[in-house]
Enzyme design. Structure first.
Site, PDB file in Angstrom:
ATOM      1  N   LYS A   1     -47.306  28.814   5.784  1.00  0.00           N
ATOM      2  CA  LYS A   1     -47.130  29.503   4.592  1.00  0.00           C
ATOM      3  C   LYS A   1     -46.242  28.811   3.353  1.00  0.00           C
ATOM      4  O   LYS A   1     -46.777  28.728   2.335  1.00  0.00           O
ATOM      5  CB  LYS A   1     -46.406  30.922   4.853  1.00  0.00           C
ATOM      6  CG  LYS A   1     -45.870  31.839   3.716  1.00  0.00           C
ATOM      7  CD  LYS A   1     -45.221  33.189   4.025  1.00  0.00           C
ATOM      8  CE  LYS A   1     -43.824  33.027   4.231  1.00  0.00           C
ATOM      9  NZ  LYS A   1     -42.880  33.010   3.084  1.00  0.00           N
ATOM     10  N   ASN A   2     -44.913  28.377   3.624  1.00  0.00           N
ATOM     11  CA  ASN A   2     -44.201  27.771   2.862  1.00  0.00           C
ATOM     12  C   ASN A   2     -44.575  26.640   2.195  1.00  0.00           C
ATOM     13  O   ASN A   2     -43.946  26.090   1.336  1.00  0.00           O
ATOM     14  CB  ASN A   2     -42.653  28.071   3.334  1.00  0.00           C
ATOM     15  CG  ASN A   2     -42.356  29.483   3.472  1.00  0.00           C
ATOM     16  OD1 ASN A   2     -42.941  30.327   2.831  1.00  0.00           O
ATOM     17  ND2 ASN A   2     -41.339  29.620   4.036  1.00  0.00           N
TER      18      ASN A   2
ATOM     19  N   CYS B   1     -35.428  40.764  -3.436  1.00  0.00           N
ATOM     20  CA  CYS B   1     -36.309  41.304  -2.549  1.00  0.00           C
ATOM     21  C   CYS B   1     -35.322  41.813  -1.444  1.00  0.00           C
ATOM     22  O   CYS B   1     -34.182  41.864  -1.550  1.00  0.00           O
ATOM     23  CB  CYS B   1     -37.305  40.397  -2.009  1.00  0.00           C
ATOM     24  SG  CYS B   1     -36.431  39.045  -0.869  1.00  0.00           S
TER      25      CYS B   1
ATOM     26  N   ARG C   1     -32.095  36.920  -4.973  1.00  0.00           N
ATOM     27  CA  ARG C   1     -33.052  35.587  -5.035  1.00  0.00           C
ATOM     28  C   ARG C   1     -32.860  35.326  -6.609  1.00  0.00           C
ATOM     29  O   ARG C   1     -34.187  35.263  -7.328  1.00  0.00           O
ATOM     30  CB  ARG C   1     -34.352  36.279  -4.637  1.00  0.00           C
ATOM     31  CG  ARG C   1     -34.515  36.821  -3.176  1.00  0.00           C
ATOM     32  CD  ARG C   1     -34.501  36.060  -2.277  1.00  0.00           C
ATOM     33  NE  ARG C   1     -35.148  34.746  -2.010  1.00  0.00           N
ATOM     34  CZ  ARG C   1     -36.299  34.912  -1.366  1.00  0.00           C
ATOM     35  NH1 ARG C   1     -36.469  36.100  -0.718  1.00  0.00           N
ATOM     36  NH2 ARG C   1     -37.103  33.873  -1.109  1.00  0.00           N
TER      37      ARG C   1
ATOM     38  N   ASP D   1     -34.883  31.046   8.255  1.00  0.00           N
ATOM     39  CA  ASP D   1     -36.158  32.149   8.523  1.00  0.00           C
ATOM     40  C   ASP D   1     -35.883  32.420   9.996  1.00  0.00           C
ATOM     41  O   ASP D   1     -36.927  33.402  10.290  1.00  0.00           O
ATOM     42  CB  ASP D   1     -37.470  31.365   7.972  1.00  0.00           C
ATOM     43  CG  ASP D   1     -37.414  31.210   6.493  1.00  0.00           C
ATOM     44  OD1 ASP D   1     -38.015  30.514   5.932  1.00  0.00           O
ATOM     45  OD2 ASP D   1     -36.465  31.958   5.797  1.00  0.00           O
TER      46      ASP D   1
ATOM     47  N   ARG E   1     -47.583  39.491   5.823  1.00  0.00           N
ATOM     48  CA  ARG E   1     -47.555  38.553   4.539  1.00  0.00           C
ATOM     49  C   ARG E   1     -47.482  36.978   5.206  1.00  0.00           C
ATOM     50  O   ARG E   1     -47.611  36.219   4.399  1.00  0.00           O
ATOM     51  CB  ARG E   1     -46.127  38.925   3.911  1.00  0.00           C
ATOM     52  CG  ARG E   1     -46.089  40.245   3.429  1.00  0.00           C
ATOM     53  CD  ARG E   1     -44.795  40.344   2.263  1.00  0.00           C
ATOM     54  NE  ARG E   1     -44.855  39.148   1.094  1.00  0.00           N
ATOM     55  CZ  ARG E   1     -44.264  39.242   0.192  1.00  0.00           C
ATOM     56  NH1 ARG E   1     -43.515  40.266  -0.174  1.00  0.00           N
ATOM     57  NH2 ARG E   1     -44.401  38.176  -0.697  1.00  0.00           N
TER      58      ARG E   1
END
Ligand code: EPZ
Length: 416
Positions: A22-23, A116, A121, A304, A396
């Protein structure tokens, strides 16, 4: 509201595979607009965040064709340089489009991404980097307008090795005049993947994966095909699903080099791990041993994976201390784990976990992407049934997580 119903108590056994990162996908998808042409991306995970990126690309004027994990982007006619506010709010990492829009069109309009679930952030390091490159940054009514006559390469020292700021500055610098040097750059593997993608397009970048990245501006880029790297956080999550259930797993299409701190900690906790090229084999003990975790920028232990280790250590023997050094609010999942019987205390930046003999199924809510994944893993271990609400967060960032875990013997039913 969509949820997972999970019957716990089963050892996970078998083989599974890691999807694309994803990243790495998000900055690479944004980078495609630097070339007014065709970019073919393979191994793109089909998850909510990549679908959001496709929506934004289309709103900017690109034509996008997808089939399974292949995404073909035609960015010949980008005519709009404003990132839609509603999409910006829904996915704060769409701020990565700013660098690409400024880099190619010398203009970008976007709203503050806003905080978030895991922290404020801020994007001050992104904007400071833009201004050092000669970009005019104006703010009015919550909108940020970035414009530039000419962008000249320069030297930028980041106060903190921010992943997003490093990526955004690279995207601005690729087509600008002269050379840009980023010092104290983030070293995450996703930045190396972005460098490899851009160099394949004809950019001249070196140093990604170290703290000093040099970008020599070029005039033109070309069409490109590219295969996205495997998702290192998904690889860690899948390994931990076997670790928490005393299971045995073979994870294919993984890059062990990218997850050394995770492998080290799983071995310290009593798991046996064997690496064979792009396959990682893990055999877990019946009960893990307590370990201490400190999250750091890469190559340290990744933030993460913090919540996921919070879950697997909840039934370890002994007391573990997890210190979160990157984000200021990344322990929200702990309250949900407590509903399942976890013995957790929060003291400032530290989470103290006294390993419990058992966890019990309960009704819990996922608080954010990785917090949600930690509840899934806890539910796999817990006795009885767990209902996890708000799984949209999990969707997500994980492609078919429930299907992958069910193929290993889990009993997860998704209710939409
Ligand atoms: C990226 O977020 C990842 N997201 C995050 O993954 C990951 O947790 C994070 O890097 C750290 O590794 C994507 O790549 C899409 P940062 P990013 O800028 O770029 C502060 C997930 O679960 N900071 O390195 O936003 C910031 O507040 C997600 O997949 C500033 O102060 O992370 C934070 O404390 C979550 N000013 C720290 O730096 C800035 O201008 C790290 O942020 C930028 C950041």
């Amino acid at each position: 509201m969509s949820s997972y119903i999970i019957e716990g108590g089963k050892r996970l056994e078998g083989e599974t595979f890691v999807s694309g990162s994803k990243n790495a996908s998000l900055p690479i998808m944004a980078a495609t607009i630097l070339n007014k042409g065709i970019s073919k991306l393979y191994n793109v995970p089909k998850i909510h965040d990549t679908q959001m990126m496709i929506e934004i690309l289309k709103r900017l004027g690109c034509k996008v064709k997808c089939s399974k994990n292949k995404v073909i982007i035609d960015s010949t006619n980008v005519k709009n340089q404003e990132i839609p506010e509603n999409l910006m709010r829904e996915m704060r990492s769409s701020v990565i489009f700013a660098g690409a829009l400024i880099g190619c069109y010398k203009k970008a309009i976007f709203s503050y991404p806003g905080g978030c679930d895991i922290g404020a952030r801020p994007i001050d390091l992104h904007l400071k980097g833009f201004e050092k490159l000669g970009i005019i940054v104006q703010e009015n009514f919550g909108k940020i307008i970035c414009t530039a006559e000419e962008i000249n390469g320069t030297e930028i020292n980041l106060d903190f090795p921010s992943v997003g700021a490093t990526e955004n500055i690279i995207l601005v610098a690729v087509l600008c005049k002269g050379e840009t040097i980023i010092r104290n750059a983030a070293m995450e593997p996703e930045i190396e993947d972005l460098q490899n993608f851009l160099n394949r397009m004809g950019a001249k970048i070196e140093g990604a994966g170290t703290h000093v990245i040099k970008i020599k501006g070029v005039h033109k880029l070309n069409d490109v095909s590219y295969n996205i790297m495997p998702d290192r956080i998904e690889a860690g999550t899948l390994l931990c699903s076997a670790a928490i259930t005393g299971g045995k797993i073979e994870v294919k299409n993984a890059n062990a080099e990218h997850i050394k701190p995770i492998i080290d900690k799983l071995e310290e906790a009593g798991c046996e791990i064997k690496i064979d090229k792009d396959t990682i084999n893990l055999r877990a003990p019946k009960r893990l041993k307590a370990v201490d975790i400190r999250t750091m920028p890469y190559p340290g232990f990744p933030t993460d994976m913090q919540a996921i280790f919070g879950a697997i250590l909840a039934t370890a023997s002994g007391t573990s201390i997890i210190t979160e050094n990157i984000f200021e609010n990344r322990f929200k999942y702990a309250e949900e784990l407590q509903r399942m019987g976890a013995k957790i205390k929060i003291e400032g930046k530290a989470l103290i976990i006294k390993g419990a003999r058992k966890l019990y199924g309960a009704k819990v809510k996922s608080t954010d992407l990785r917090g949600g994944a930690s509840l899934v893993l806890a539910a796999l271990r817990a006795k009885g049934k767990t209902e996890i609400e708000d799984i949209k967060f999990i969707l997500r960032g994980y492609e078919k997580l429930d299907q992958k875990l069910n193929s290993l013997g889990a009993n997860i039913t998704a209710v939409y």
